[in-house]
Scaffold this motif. Structure first.
Motif, PDB file in Angstrom:
ATOM      1  N   VAL A  16      -7.097 -18.235  25.204  1.00 56.21           N
ATOM      2  CA  VAL A  16      -7.779 -18.829  26.355  1.00 56.21           C
ATOM      3  C   VAL A  16      -9.239 -18.406  26.312  1.00 56.21           C
ATOM      4  N   ALA A  17     -10.109 -19.349  26.012  1.00 53.05           N
ATOM      5  CA  ALA A  17     -11.533 -19.057  25.844  1.00 53.05           C
ATOM      6  C   ALA A  17     -12.254 -19.186  27.178  1.00 53.05           C
ATOM      7  N   ASN A  18     -11.860 -18.350  28.131  1.00 55.45           N
ATOM      8  CA  ASN A  18     -12.447 -18.399  29.461  1.00 55.45           C
ATOM      9  C   ASN A  18     -12.157 -17.097  30.189  1.00 55.45           C
ATOM     10  N   ARG A  19     -12.405 -17.082  31.480  1.00 55.74           N
ATOM     11  CA  ARG A  19     -12.280 -15.842  32.252  1.00 55.74           C
ATOM     12  C   ARG A  19     -11.773 -16.158  33.674  1.00 55.74           C
ATOM     13  N   GLY A  20     -11.588 -15.093  34.465  1.00 54.35           N
ATOM     14  CA  GLY A  20     -11.331 -15.240  35.892  1.00 54.35           C
ATOM     15  C   GLY A  20     -10.094 -16.031  36.236  1.00 54.35           C
ATOM     16  N   GLU A  21     -10.183 -16.764  37.348  1.00 55.95           N
ATOM     17  CA  GLU A  21      -8.988 -17.440  37.867  1.00 55.95           C
ATOM     18  C   GLU A  21      -8.435 -18.499  36.924  1.00 55.95           C
ATOM     19  N   ILE A  22      -9.292 -19.226  36.195  1.00 55.36           N
ATOM     20  CA  ILE A  22      -8.760 -20.289  35.346  1.00 55.36           C
ATOM     21  C   ILE A  22      -8.058 -19.689  34.125  1.00 55.36           C
ATOM     22  N   ALA A  23      -8.591 -18.595  33.590  1.00 57.41           N
ATOM     23  CA  ALA A  23      -7.910 -17.935  32.468  1.00 57.41           C
ATOM     24  C   ALA A  23      -6.548 -17.412  32.929  1.00 57.41           C
ATOM     25  N   ARG A  24      -6.521 -16.809  34.095  1.00 56.11           N
ATOM     26  CA  ARG A  24      -5.274 -16.264  34.627  1.00 56.11           C
ATOM     27  C   ARG A  24      -4.263 -17.373  34.887  1.00 56.11           C
ATOM     28  N   ARG A  25      -4.760 -18.514  35.381  1.00 57.29           N
ATOM     29  CA  ARG A  25      -3.877 -19.636  35.683  1.00 57.29           C
ATOM     30  C   ARG A  25      -3.281 -20.244  34.408  1.00 57.29           C
ATOM     31  N   ILE A  26      -4.097 -20.367  33.357  1.00 56.95           N
ATOM     32  CA  ILE A  26      -3.608 -20.902  32.080  1.00 56.95           C
ATOM     33  C   ILE A  26      -2.589 -19.938  31.471  1.00 56.95           C
ATOM     34  N   ILE A  27      -2.901 -18.656  31.540  1.00 62.61           N
ATOM     35  CA  ILE A  27      -1.994 -17.638  30.999  1.00 62.61           C
ATOM     36  C   ILE A  27      -0.645 -17.690  31.713  1.00 62.61           C
TER      37      ILE A  27
END
Length: 453
Positions: free
Chosen positions: A7-18
């Motif tokens: 997941v090449a991102n951070r914060g809430e969107i990274a957590r949501r994808i994970i």
């Protein structure tokens, strides 16, 4: 199904994808900056790699570091989330050239939609309504003045390579145009490396409505309803809801059909959003006796506000993204999928509730609301620090109900129950909005926040 996902991102969107990846049994790999090492998305991933210091250019936008992390962890695919590298066509091409799966639309579609003038022209050719405007960049100030005279004032001066509400100005006459043209062009060159400017008709009273599309692995493009995004500050969204209270069944049919044509015109695959301006008939002053909409732009990625569509349609859009990228059929039948109920999303930002200026800091208290129809997608927990290096979004509070009225009631209760101390936050603004008669009526437009202030 994909077996491992970076997941090449951070914060809430990274957590949501994970969260979705782990539910599907997909090994989830996080990349993070030094500043984000203690955030939940890092600790919840199966594996995490630090890709650089706080500066996004040296970490989250560092293509070499992200690809090196993918190689070292044995990632099979990369999901870019939104922002950062998500709409970078060169990155998408590099990912695929490296033998990895890109969880997003093809690079050609990203390129085609990344330039607003090119996108307008493509959409017009596909039969998607576009507002009166230039078909080529206004090469200089004289060209801009001539274009505005033909289009008619007021006009919007827009950076062709802009996005996210940045690089825009309104001119009500030639004197204002001369000022705004130079301002927008300078900003565009500095921020986007491209000073191309578009001149377009400006409508003083509009609603911002968008359609969620999904390009399937078999080549079909389907539309999953519309979202109302008119509660904005500085042209950036604060609240989204689905369905839009402004869209009639007849208008919805036209709007969704146009969005599908837009996707088909660029052979779209994966999740994307077709953003439109909805001009009420009583605000336009000419044309047919009905509300009209015009293509604004296409976001070639997952949107911040995708959860309202998920709740109304009962789908997991991240799962659908992964299935498309893997060449699999969707979990739903496109011919029978139908919306149910109403959903509203409130963006909880680290900013003051009056002027909306950033207010980062250490989170001393963080207690999320719970209950029927309440969902919180958050990027932080108590004890974390909201730093000034990134977007101010801390969490998304999403509520749903059988009706809009029920969703509003649940939103009121959830806002009141959300305990947040430390950084400045906009929860007081939402408490005010949810009692505002204009918002409650459903008959509001993009000027609602300024009228509240």
């Amino acid at each position: 199904m994909i077996e491992s996902l970076l997941v090449a991102n951070r914060g809430e969107i990274a957590r949501r994808i994970i969260r979705t990846a782990r539910r599907l049994g997909v090994r989830a790999i996080a990349v993070h900056s030094e500043a984000d090492a203690g955030l939940p998305f890092v600790t919840e991933a199966d594996e995490a790699v630090c890709v650089g210091p706080a500066n996004p250019a040296q970490s989250y936008r560092n293509v070499e570091a992200v690809l090196a992390a993918a190689k070292s962890t044995g990632a099979q695919a990369i999901h870019p989330g939104y922002g950062f590298l998500s709409e970078n066509a060169d990155f998408a091409r590099t990912v695929e050239a490296s033998g990895l799966i890109w969880v997003g639309p093809g690079a050609d579609a990203i390129t085609a939609m990344g330039d607003k003038i090119n996108a307008r022209n493509l959409m017009a050719a596909a039969g998607v309504p576009v507002a009166p405007g230039t078909t080529d960049p206004a090469a200089d100030l004289d060209a801009a003045v001539a274009a505005a005279a033909e289009i008619g004032y007021p006009v919007m001066v827009k950076a062709a390579a802009g996005g996210g509400g940045m690089g825009m100005g309104v001119a009500t006459d030639e004197a204002a145009l001369r000022t705004e043209y130079d301002k927008v062009r300078s900003f565009a060159e500095r921020m986007f490396g491209d000073g191309s400017v578009l001149i377009e008709r400006y409508f003083p009273r509009v609603r911002h409505v968008e359609v969620q599309i999904l390009g399937l692995a078999d080549g079909r493009v389907v539309a999953l309803g519309e979202r109302e995004c008119s509660v904005q500050r500085r042209n950036q969204k604060l609240v989204e809801e689905s369905p839009s209270p402004a869209v009639s069944p007849e208008l919805r049919e036209r709007l969704l059909a146009a969005a599908v044509r837009a996707g088909e015109a660029v052979d779209y695959r994966n999740a994307g959003t077709v953003e439109c301006l909805l001009v009420p008939r009583d605000a336009r002053g000419d044309g047919p006796d009905s509300d009209e909409f015009f293509f604004l732009e296409m976001n070639t990625r997952l949107q911040v506000e995708h959860p309202v569509t998920e709740l109304v349609y009962g789908v997991d859009l991240v799962e659908e993204q992964l299935r498309v990228a893997a060449g699999l059929a969707p979990t739903f039948d496109p011919d029978t999928l139908a919306p149910r109920g109403h959903a509203i999303e409130l963006r909880i930002n680290a900013e003051d509730p009056k002027r909306f200026l950033p207010g980062p800091g250490v989170i001393r208290t963080w207690v999320e609301p719970t209950g029927e129809g309440v969902r919180v997608d958050s990027g932080y927990v108590e004890g974390n620090t909201v730093t000034p290096f990134y977007d101010s979004l801390m969490a998304k509070l999403i509520v749903s109900g059988a009706t809009r009225a029920e969703a509003v009631e649940r939103a009121r209760a959830a806002v009141a129950a959300f305990e947040l101390a430390g950084p400045k936050n906009n929860l007081p603004f939402f408490a005010e909005l949810l009692e505002n008669e204009e918002f409650l009526s459903g008959d509001y437009d993009t000027g609602i926040v300024s009228r509240m202030r």
